[in-house]
Design a protein around this motif. Structure first.
Motif: not given
Length: 465
Positions: A89-98, A109-111
């Motif tokens: 879901k677009d509410i948890v940090w994911v490496k290399d994803w915005s 900016i990607p995390y």
């Protein structure tokens, strides 16, 4: 567009469970690459109709799937579900994803790091295929917003899938992956599970680590959304663990997720039939009552109950609205005109609560939570409707008939269990005359997530027989 079954016409690979996939990976019948490709193709095919995905990560997913394939070939999978496709879901940090939290006020900016639950899933070898939609900051129980538009229900695209994990629910319902990470602060996993005919679990608070801490505090949970209770348990095992980044988990150790099968015969079950803040749709009530009757026929001892405590809606608003106020306070003034007006309204209501009122609400919550613990020491499980109403028109916070002014008023079977933090699972139990799913909720004592999911698996079989 309306589907008699959202999975009709799906590729066979999109219908397999995590157990079936692992077996096929082990015997080399299929590869994680084939499955990831099928899941992403399915997501891409349905997105124009249902708008459940913010993006599909083909390069990242295929790279992860290829690595999984090598591990299975070597006989060294990272876990029993290595190579299973998952959405986030677009509410948890994911490496290399915005990660935008459904808001135009956030950075694209990607995390640089994974949230703890995502890191645990990655360590199990799961293949992250796509990111799913959410309303702005996950504030409401439908899924729409300025950033991603309106997400629609695959059973009837004119209807909402619920929210705030509506994109994840659609992804599960249409077979675009097996595991889907959702969040639930007032029903945001269980409401869309109920509206789309899938399985969704709000775990015991602290079972799944969360970082950064939610602005909505300790009513917010992360959990699995899947097409079966067995898959939900398999996914929960990948997400669970202790993270020192999550202070709210505390130092206690929750019971293991390994448990014996649950026989419902002779179990004492409380039937919570009345919402604390509004009527139950008669058709929903009839379908759930019929499911309860099947439970009794299977040998369970069912008694009608009401929840302890009073004015639970007001109690939840003190926690939810002040959380919205805290989230809004972090957004610069010149960006606030772009924010969902409904979010601004509840944030302003939250800012008006006094510190004394908030502390009093925290004490009231502790009393309610203790009373719920006591109730669940007397009953093996509590069951209820998943929601008081079926899915209504997409793009609206509340049904257009004027019976409600805020989503919380029709979510009375959800938010109390966020306050008390027990595990609660929703499974499908029938369809309305209009062909919309109705959900059935199973609640257990804190820490008994596995027993809840094993009971849910039994009920799935009972309701489908």
């Amino acid at each position: 567009m309306a589907f008699s079954n959202p999975l009709s016409g799906a590729e066979d690979l999109c219908l397999l469970s995590s157990t079936e996939l692992a077996s096929a990976y082990r015997t080399r019948e299929i590869s994680p690459v084939e499955v990831a490709q099928a899941a992403m193709d399915r997501a891409e095919a349905v997105n124009p109709d249902f708008n459940a995905f913010t993006f599909i990560d083909r390069a990242g997913a295929l790279s992860a799937a290829a690595a999984s394939d090598k591990r299975w070939l070597a006989g060294e999978p990272l876990s029993p579900v290595d190579g299973v496709p998952a959405t986030l879901k677009d509410i948890v940090w994911v490496k290399d994803w915005s990660v935008r939290y459904g808001s135009t006020t956030t950075s694209d900016i990607p995390y640089g790091e994974d949230a703890p639950a995502v890191a645990l899933m990655r360590a199990a070898g799961l293949v992250f295929t796509a990111q799913t939609t959410t309303p702005e900051f996950g504030w409401k129980a439908i899924t729409d917003g300025v950033l991603s538009g309106v997400t629609r229900n695959p059973w009837n695209a004119a209807k909402t899938p619920g929210g705030s994990s509506g994109g994840a629910a659609v992804a599960a319902a249409v077979g675009a992956g097996v595991f889907h990470l959702g969040t639930d602060g007032g029903g945001s996993i269980r409401i869309p599970a109920s509206f789309t005919g899938i399985v969704g679990l709000k775990p015991t608070f602290g079972r799944v680590p969360a970082y950064p801490a939610s602005a909505f505090g300790t009513v917010a949970h992360l959990g699995p959304m899947t097409r079966s209770a067995d898959d939900a348990l398999a996914m929960l095992k990948t997400m669970s663990g202790r993270s020192l980044a999550d202070w709210n988990q505390g130092a206690g150790v929750l019971p293991s997720l390994d448990a014996e099968p649950v026989d419902l015969r002779g179990k004492r079950i409380g039937h919570w039939f009345a919402s604390p803040c509004g009527p139950v749709d008669p058709e929903v009530a009839a379908i759930v009552d019929a499911a309860v009757a099947r439970l009794e026929k299977a040998g369970a001892i069912v008694e009608r109950i009401t929840l302890p405590g009073d004015n639970l809606l007001d109690l939840f608003h003190h926690h939810w609205f002040t959380g919205a106020a805290a989230r809004l306070a972090a957004i610069p003034l010149d960006q606030r005109s772009a924010i969902d007006p409904g979010f601004l309204e509840i944030a302003r209501d939250g800012a008006a609560y006094t510190s004394t009122a908030l502390v009093t609400a925290q004490v009231r919550r502790a009393d309610f939570g203790a009373a719920m613990d006591q109730l669940l020491s007397e009953y093996d499980f509590i069951v209820s409707p998943g929601t008081a109403i079926p899915a209504f028109d997409a793009g609206l916070e509340v049904p257009a008939d004027g019976s409600y002014t805020r989503w919380t008023q029709w979510a009375g079977f959800s938010f109390p269990i966020n306050l008390s933090q027990q595990p609660a699972c929703v499974i499908p139990c029938g369809l309305t005359a209009e062909g919309l799913p109705v959900g059935f909720q199973i609640i257990g004592a804190r820490g008994e997530d596995a027993r809840v999911l094993l009971a849910a698996a039994n009920l799935e079989a009972l309701f489908s027989s």
